[in-house]
Design an enzyme around this catalytic site. Structure first.
Site, PDB file in Angstrom:
ATOM      1  CB  CYS A  28      -0.940   0.017   1.208  1.00  0.00           C
ATOM      2  SG  CYS A  28      -0.091   0.185   2.786  1.00  0.00           S
ATOM      3  CB  CYS A  31       4.117  -0.370   2.166  1.00  0.00           C
ATOM      4  SG  CYS A  31       2.906  -1.483   2.882  1.00  0.00           S
ATOM      5  CG  ASP A 438       1.629  11.073 -33.063  1.00  0.00           C
ATOM      6  OD1 ASP A 438       2.565  11.796 -33.419  1.00  0.00           O
ATOM      7  OD2 ASP A 438       1.384   9.967 -33.575  1.00  0.00           O
TER       8      ASP A 438
END
Length: 750
Positions: A28, A31, A438
């Site tokens: 997570c 962490c 593009d």
């Protein structure tokens, strides 16, 4: 391959190394914060940054005071790991992610298998004498074995005085199970006090199963984040043909040095950047420029790693290797930009960090208050109300609020030929106010085709087409393929030529029935003294003004035809751009082509905001410039040359018929390559985000109302105490309401 990308940094105090390492065991965002904190506190580390999305840590450290092993040991001390001192760290990380995914998949599957009968027992066999025991036996492994990771992670967070969703899951399911187990073995404790001994095994098991399923989906998406990088790295060949003492030698690419002479044969990828020294060919550089027509390469011209040689052979001298090549720079930029933004679910974790301590505090306060004012039944009321607070605050609705809306939104998008990879793109897409398109393959078809065939003769046209077919079929020029494709469509049969010659930079010529025919550019006609009538010259000029390439077909005496070749604009592009403008979204066009071609395309689309001759890094830089102006930017592309800009953009959209690299980097893929799908994707984002916000609102308002009721605020007024069983039902109802609201997305109009 080295352990990680390393950048020496000169400072007044010495030389620091900025190095990246794959991180293992993170589950997570919290962490990532813990790992980052430990790295920063390690002796010799000046700065560190941990990216949870791509599981990578960047560390800036003094190599005289710290080593990679020291960094690894620091991270291991809190239960995580760094990949250091291995030949291929990305491969090690990928294998670890694969194993972790298999573990989550296994425990989620078994959780579902064991939870289903518990739910059935709780709903339909609640009066069965042995139902409680069966439910306890079935739910115990779900909670404490398959769900043990939530208890472990909650403990890790608690050690650093933090809390997240894992904390809430562990507390609510653990207490619900233990409370239920007590009621199963000692029901007389409550019966003696006039209270029925309810159990909540199904609530505990269902919460673990739902949250595990969400983790499985998250891990699957996360395990795919490095696919694009692997494919980009795969563009560099493993072996090369070097010229050593005038002899060819096949060697590993690691043995190539600056100044090495390398031979490139037809169809091979160029291994490193360099300059052509002998020979000539056409090279497909679409991965860099995005333009479909291969570029002629001859002595003195630059070639780039990863690009593809066509039909000729040449030798070149190596000038840039590995990470210094243009391909290496693209890989580095994609690595740095990919996955650096926070998805919706992180917001839920942050809220849970505040929500969990509040719920625990309310539960404790409830217990203490009832012990003080509860009278004869103080302990009974205190225990029941504090447990009820924890049960009703179960995070199921909160945990489902985002993923259910996302799952339905993604499914609805797929029905409309839009593939959405994650919550991040759906969160941001409705905020987009600038779209970068593009040109080649996105606005246009992406390949040269014959747009005009202007014949100057009326007789024997069928025979002449056969001769033209024979010339172009033997030509090595990339534009010849467009003419051959057009003649194939007309079912023209090729005429066998008595002789054929390719004229570099001009075209081709061939002999048929004693007559010499030519196909090529204006220079070819002038060199051979072929007359060009005024009407033919005007026709060619008109075609070239529209940025089409004019190819002349002639015999020794006169011009027989003028063929126009161009990259056609898609039929839907103009309408899609207008639709985006109607939403007050700024639209920009970027291309690696020249200014005149870009202007011609812009004129046809009524688009004045465009930039030409853009390299991949230029496109990414342009996206950054727009972001610095405060814009939420969507980038739409189809090629490798767009991958940097796609990774940098807030919302990245790839065309389904584009390169695998673009589709891997992008968070949204348009299967049909139809630009009109973009407004649909933006509308769907708006509807989905509204659904998420509504879900979160109801999940929290349910707790705002339910927790005080569970604590017994109404007892002094009307004697009402919320039964834990009703609290469990209310928790389930909140989950059902969230799922039901999410399902509305299936019928909304986009």
């Amino acid at each position: 391959m080295t352990t990680a990308h390393v950048t020496p940094i000169e400072t007044t105090g010495g030389t620091y190394r900025r190095e990246s390492f794959p991180v293992l065991e993170m589950t997570c965002a919290a962490c990532a914060i813990s790992v980052e904190s430990m790295l920063k506190s390690t002796t010799g580390v000046r700065d560190a940054s941990v990216n949870f999305a791509n599981q990578t840590a960047w560390v800036e450290y003094d190599d005289k005071m710290a080593t990679p092993a020291d960094l690894q040991q620091s991270v291991r001390s809190i239960g995580y790991d760094l990949v250091v001192n291995v030949e291929d760290p990305q491969a090690v990380q990928g294998e670890a992610q694969r194993k972790n995914y298999e573990k989550i998949k296994k425990r989620t599957t078994w959780s579902i298998v064991l939870t289903l009968p518990v739910v059935i027992l709780g709903m339909f066999f609640m009066d069965w004498p042995y139902g409680k025991y069966a439910s306890m036996i079935l739910s115990a492994p779900v909670v404490f074995y398959f769900g043990r990771i939530y208890f472990v992670n909650a403990w890790k967070q608690a050690r650093y005085r933090k809390a997240n969703m894992d904390t809430l899951v562990a507390m609510s399911t653990g207490i619900a199970f233990l409370f239920s187990a007590f009621n199963t073995f000692y029901p007389e404790f409550w019966h003696a006090r006039g209270v029925h001994a309810h159990v909540y095994f199904e609530a505990a098991a269902v919460v673990i199963t739902f949250i595990s399923l969400g983790k499985l989906l998250e891990e699957k998406a996360k395990s795919n984040t490095s696919t694009a990088i692997k494919k980009l790295m795969g563009l560099q060949p493993k072996t090369v043909v070097m010229i050593v003492n005038d002899a060819e030698k096949v060697t590993l690419i690691e043995d190539v040095g600056i100044g090495s002479k390398i031979l490139v044969r037809p169809g091979e990828r160029i291994p490193v950047d360099g300059t052509v020294i002998t020979g000539s060919s056409y090279v497909d550089e679409s991965m860099i420029s995005g333009e479909p027509v291969p570029v002629e390469k001859k002595t003195g011209q630059k070639v780039y790693a990863g690009t593809v040689n066509q039909r000729g052979s040449f030798q070149f001298e190596a000038e840039k290797l590995g990470a210094d090549t243009l391909l290496g720079q693209i890989i580095k930029m994609v690595q740095q930009a990919q996955g650096s933004k926070a998805p919706v679910q992180r917001l839920v974790d942050k809220i849970a960090g505040i929500f969990v301590p509040i719920v625990i505090g309310v539960s404790v306060i409830t217990f203490v208050t009832w012990m003080i004012v509860g009278g004869n039944n103080a302990f009974t009321h205190a225990l029941l109300t504090s447990i009820t607070v924890l049960v009703i605050a179960c995070p199921c609705a909160l945990g489902l609020a985002t993923p259910t809306a996302i799952m339905v939104g993604v499914g609805r998008a797929a029905e409309n030929n839009i593939l959405i990879k994650d919550a991040e793109s759906l969160e941001l897409a409705h905020k987009v106010n600038a779209i970068v398109l593009d040109k080649t393959g996105t606005i246009t078809e992406g390949k040269p085709v014959v747009t005009d065939f202007v014949w100057t003769v009326t007789e024997s046209v069928g025979k002449l087409k056969g001769i033209l077919y024979g010339l172009e079929r033997n030509s090595e020029h990339p534009l010849a393929d467009a003419i051959v494709a057009r003649l194939d469509q007309e079912s023209v049969r090729s005429v066998n030529l008595e002789s054929f010659e390719s004229l570099t930079g001009r075209g081709v010529k061939g002999l048929s029935n004693g007559v010499m025919y030519y196909a090529g550019n204006l220079k070819l006609l002038i060199e051979n003294g072929i007359a060009i009538p005024d009407d033919v010259a005007k026709t060619a000029h008109r075609l070239e003004a529209d940025r089409k390439t004019a190819v002349y077909f002639a015999n020794k005496v006169s011009v027989l035809a003028v063929i126009a070749i161009a990259d056609k604009i898609k039929e839907t592009s103009k309408a899609a751009i207008k639709s985006l403008r109607d939403k007050r979204i700024d639209v920009y066009m970027l291309t690696g082509d020249n200014y005149e071609t870009a202007r011609a395309v812009g004129d046809q689309l009524d688009l004045t905001a465009f930039k030409a001759e853009m390299l991949p890094s230029d496109k990414a830089e342009f996206v950054k410039e727009l972001q610095q102006q405060g814009k939420i930017v969507a980038m739409v592309g189809d090629g490798i040359n767009d991958s940097q800009a796609l990774a940098e953009a807030d919302v990245s959209i790839a065309m389904g018929k584009g390169s695998d690299i673009a589709m891997d980097v992008a968070k949204i893929t348009l299967i049909t390559s139809n630009l009109q799908s973009i407004p649909k994707a933006l509308n769907l984002s708006t509807k989905t985000v509204m659904g998420i916000q509504q879900n979160l609102f109801w999940a929290f308002i349910y707790n705002v109302i339910g927790i005080p009721l569970a604590a017994g605020v109404l007892y002094p007024f009307n004697g009402f105490l919320l039964d834990p069983m009703i609290a469990g039902a209310a928790m389930a109802l909140s989950s059902v309401s969230v799922v039901g609201n999410s399902l509305r997305l299936k019928i909304v109009r986009i």
